[in-house]
Structure formats: structure tokens, C-alpha cells
Design an enzyme around this catalytic site. Structure first.
Site, PDB file in Angstrom:
ATOM      1  N   ASP A 144      20.757   5.769 -10.322  1.00 43.50           N
ATOM      2  CA  ASP A 144      20.989   6.854 -11.105  1.00 43.50           C
ATOM      3  C   ASP A 144      19.817   7.003 -12.010  1.00 43.50           C
ATOM      4  O   ASP A 144      18.787   6.405 -11.460  1.00 43.50           O
ATOM      5  CB  ASP A 144      22.291   6.490 -12.042  1.00 43.50           C
ATOM      6  CG  ASP A 144      21.694   4.988 -12.893  1.00 43.50           C
ATOM      7  OD1 ASP A 144      20.718   4.847 -13.154  1.00 43.50           O
ATOM      8  OD2 ASP A 144      22.612   4.454 -13.457  1.00 43.50           O
ATOM      9  N   SER A 145      19.808   8.016 -12.819  1.00 43.82           N
ATOM     10  CA  SER A 145      18.510   8.675 -13.495  1.00 43.82           C
ATOM     11  C   SER A 145      17.924   7.567 -14.223  1.00 43.82           C
ATOM     12  O   SER A 145      16.386   7.579 -14.443  1.00 43.82           O
ATOM     13  CB  SER A 145      18.997   9.750 -14.234  1.00 43.82           C
ATOM     14  OG  SER A 145      19.739   9.622 -15.167  1.00 43.82           O
TER      15      SER A 145
END
Length: 126
Positions: free
Chosen positions: A82-83
């Protein structure tokens, strides 16, 4: 400036040019002393070295399966990160290469290829 000129006028350091031509980084004994080589902007890591180090940083991330890491891998699509994980990887790259990546540039780094290119093109990467 006068002191520098006086010191340089009397300083004699034997240099083996063959060692410098081959770019050996080991200090070479010269008549009881040693040769100290200084780096310059021309001494940046090669793209292969940068690739190895970037892949190593990514493989060390706890959520990454090291067997899936290659130079063409995308962090989110291929590794399922994920980010926040991407930010952690960028921070680890900053530590590895001793450089600071601005936020607007860090947001663009979402794959191994982009990380490798950024580090290769950064003048202060070590």
C-alpha cells in the site's frame, strides 16, 4: 590562502598513476606513507550497483516476498504494497543512498525501475 600555497609548495606526495588509472580504491603504500584517494562526482555507483542495492532494500521490507522482487516490479500491482509501505521503502532508499528525496518526487516512485532511475540520476547518491 598564503598558508595553503606555502604548504603545497613544500608538500611532495609520491603517486602511482597506474593505480589511479585502474580506479583502485585501496590505499597504496608509497615510501612509508599511504595514498589517500578522494572521490569526485565521476565516482558515482554504476547502474548495476544501484540496481543491486535498490533490490536489496526492497527485499528487506517485511511485507515483501523476496522471490517476487526484480527490476521491473511495481510496488502496488506486483508486490501488493500500500501507499504507506511505498513511503517506508522510499525512506529506506534515502537511508541506503544517503540522500533526501523531496515529497513531490517520492510520490512518483512506485516501482523498482523508477527508484533505480531516480538514484542513478541523483548527483548526491552514494
Amino acid at each position: 590562502m598564503a598558508l595553503r600555497a606555502a604548504v603545497l609548495r613544500h608538500l611532495r606526495v609520491p603517486v602511482r598513476f597506474s593505480a589511479l588509472a585502474r580506479r583502485e580504491c585501496q590505499p597504496t603504500p608509497c615510501s612509508g606513507g599511504s595514498l589517500r584517494l578522494f572521490s569526485s562526482q565521476d565516482d558515482q555507483s554504476t547502474k548495476e550497483e544501484v540496481t543491486e542495492r535498490v533490490l536489496s532494500v526492497i527485499k528487506r521490507h517485511p511485507k515483501v516476498d523476496p522471490s517476487k522482487v526484480n527490476p521491473d516490479v511495481h510496488f502496488q500491482k506486483d508486490l501488493g504494497l500500500d501507499s504507506l509501505d511505498t513511503v517506508e521503502i522510499v525512506m529506506a532508499l534515502e537511508e541506503e543512498f544517503k540522500l533526501e528525496i523531496p515529497d513531490n518526487e517520492a510520490d512518483k516512485i512506485d516501482s523498482c525501475n523508477l527508484a533505480i532511475e531516480y538514484v542513478c540520476n541523483h548527483p548526491m547518491a552514494s
